[in-house]
Design a protein around this motif. Sequence first.
Motif, PDB file in Angstrom:
ATOM      1  N   TYR A  45       0.837  -1.204   0.000  1.00 12.08           N
ATOM      2  CA  TYR A  45       0.000   0.000   0.000  1.00 12.08           C
ATOM      3  C   TYR A  45       0.876   1.260   0.000  1.00 12.08           C
ATOM      4  CZ  TYR A  45      -3.413   3.477   1.447  1.00 12.08           C
ATOM      5  OH  TYR A  45      -4.186   4.596   1.517  1.00 12.08           O
ATOM      6  N   SER A  46       1.928   1.245   0.821  1.00 15.14           N
ATOM      7  CA  SER A  46       2.855   2.382   0.846  1.00 15.14           C
ATOM      8  C   SER A  46       3.560   2.535  -0.503  1.00 15.14           C
ATOM      9  CB  SER A  46       3.892   2.212   1.953  1.00 15.14           C
ATOM     10  OG  SER A  46       3.276   2.199   3.204  1.00 15.14           O
ATOM     11  N   TYR A  48       2.358   1.591  -3.388  1.00 17.10           N
ATOM     12  CA  TYR A  48       1.347   2.079  -4.327  1.00 17.10           C
ATOM     13  C   TYR A  48       1.212   3.597  -4.231  1.00 17.10           C
ATOM     14  CZ  TYR A  48      -3.272   2.913  -6.333  1.00 17.10           C
ATOM     15  OH  TYR A  48      -4.320   3.407  -7.066  1.00 17.10           O
ATOM     16  N   ASN A  49       1.220   4.123  -3.008  1.00 10.03           N
ATOM     17  CA  ASN A  49       1.112   5.571  -2.822  1.00 10.03           C
ATOM     18  C   ASN A  49       2.394   6.311  -3.194  1.00 10.03           C
ATOM     19  OD1 ASN A  49      -1.554   5.545  -1.957  1.00 10.03           O
ATOM     20  ND2 ASN A  49      -0.957   5.135   0.157  1.00 10.03           N
ATOM     21  N   ALA A  50       3.531   5.622  -3.170  1.00  8.91           N
ATOM     22  CA  ALA A  50       4.807   6.275  -3.443  1.00  8.91           C
ATOM     23  C   ALA A  50       5.201   6.221  -4.918  1.00  8.91           C
ATOM     24  CB  ALA A  50       5.909   5.628  -2.605  1.00  8.91           C
ATOM     25  N   LEU A  53       3.160   9.527 -10.075  1.00  6.75           N
ATOM     26  CA  LEU A  53       1.814   9.749 -10.604  1.00  6.75           C
ATOM     27  C   LEU A  53       1.774   9.652 -12.124  1.00  6.75           C
ATOM     28  CD1 LEU A  53       0.664  12.657  -8.278  1.00  6.75           C
ATOM     29  CD2 LEU A  53       0.012  10.251  -8.168  1.00  6.75           C
ATOM     30  N   GLN A  60       0.345   0.838 -11.488  1.00  4.29           N
ATOM     31  CA  GLN A  60       0.568   1.000 -10.043  1.00  4.29           C
ATOM     32  C   GLN A  60      -0.089  -0.142  -9.274  1.00  4.29           C
ATOM     33  OE1 GLN A  60      -1.112   4.941  -9.584  1.00  4.29           O
ATOM     34  NE2 GLN A  60       0.917   5.801  -9.152  1.00  4.29           N
ATOM     35  N   LYS A  61      -1.347  -0.419  -9.609  1.00  5.79           N
ATOM     36  CA  LYS A  61      -2.063  -1.510  -8.926  1.00  5.79           C
ATOM     37  C   LYS A  61      -1.421  -2.856  -9.231  1.00  5.79           C
ATOM     38  CE  LYS A  61      -6.446   0.895  -8.806  1.00  5.79           C
ATOM     39  NZ  LYS A  61      -7.784   1.020  -9.388  1.00  5.79           N
TER      40      LYS A  61
END
Length: 143
Positions: A45-46, A48-50, A53, A60-61
Motif C-alpha cells: 500500500y505504501s 502504491y502511494n509512493a 503519478l 501502479q495496482k
Amino acid sequence: MAKSKTGQAFSATLVSGGLYKRNQGRLVRQLTAIGLVAVAIFGAYSLYNALPLAMSPGMQKGIAVAVVVISIWLAYRVVNFPRFADFLISVEAEIGKVTWATWDQLWRSTAVVIVLMVLLALLLLAFDIVWQWFFRLIRFLQI
C-alpha cells in the motif's frame, strides 16, 4: 531443536510446494505467516502511494498486487523452511508450558498497576508544584 534437512538452502525450498512437519506448530506458523502477509500488504500500500503519478493507475495496482502475491508465497515458504519451522514448533511447545494467570488474578494485577500509576502521577505533580514554588521564590522562574 531437531536439525533435520539443515543442509537444504532456502533458495531450494522456494520452488517446492510441500509442507515441513505438517501437523506440528500449526497455529504459530499460521499466525507468523499472517503477520508477514499483513506487513507485506501495508508495504505494498505504501509502495502504491509512493509510485510516480505519471505511471498509469493500472500499472501502479499491478505492481502492488505483484508485491502482495510474491510476499504471500514467500511467507508460505518461510514458515515451511525447516530451520525456521523447527524454531516455530519449539516456540509453540514452550508456550504450551506457560502457566497463565486466572481472570481474577489478571483483574487484581491490573488494578494494582492502575492505582500505582495514578499515585506516581500525583507524586510527580506534587514534586512539580513544589519545585515551581521554590524556583519562583528564588526568582529563577519569571512567569
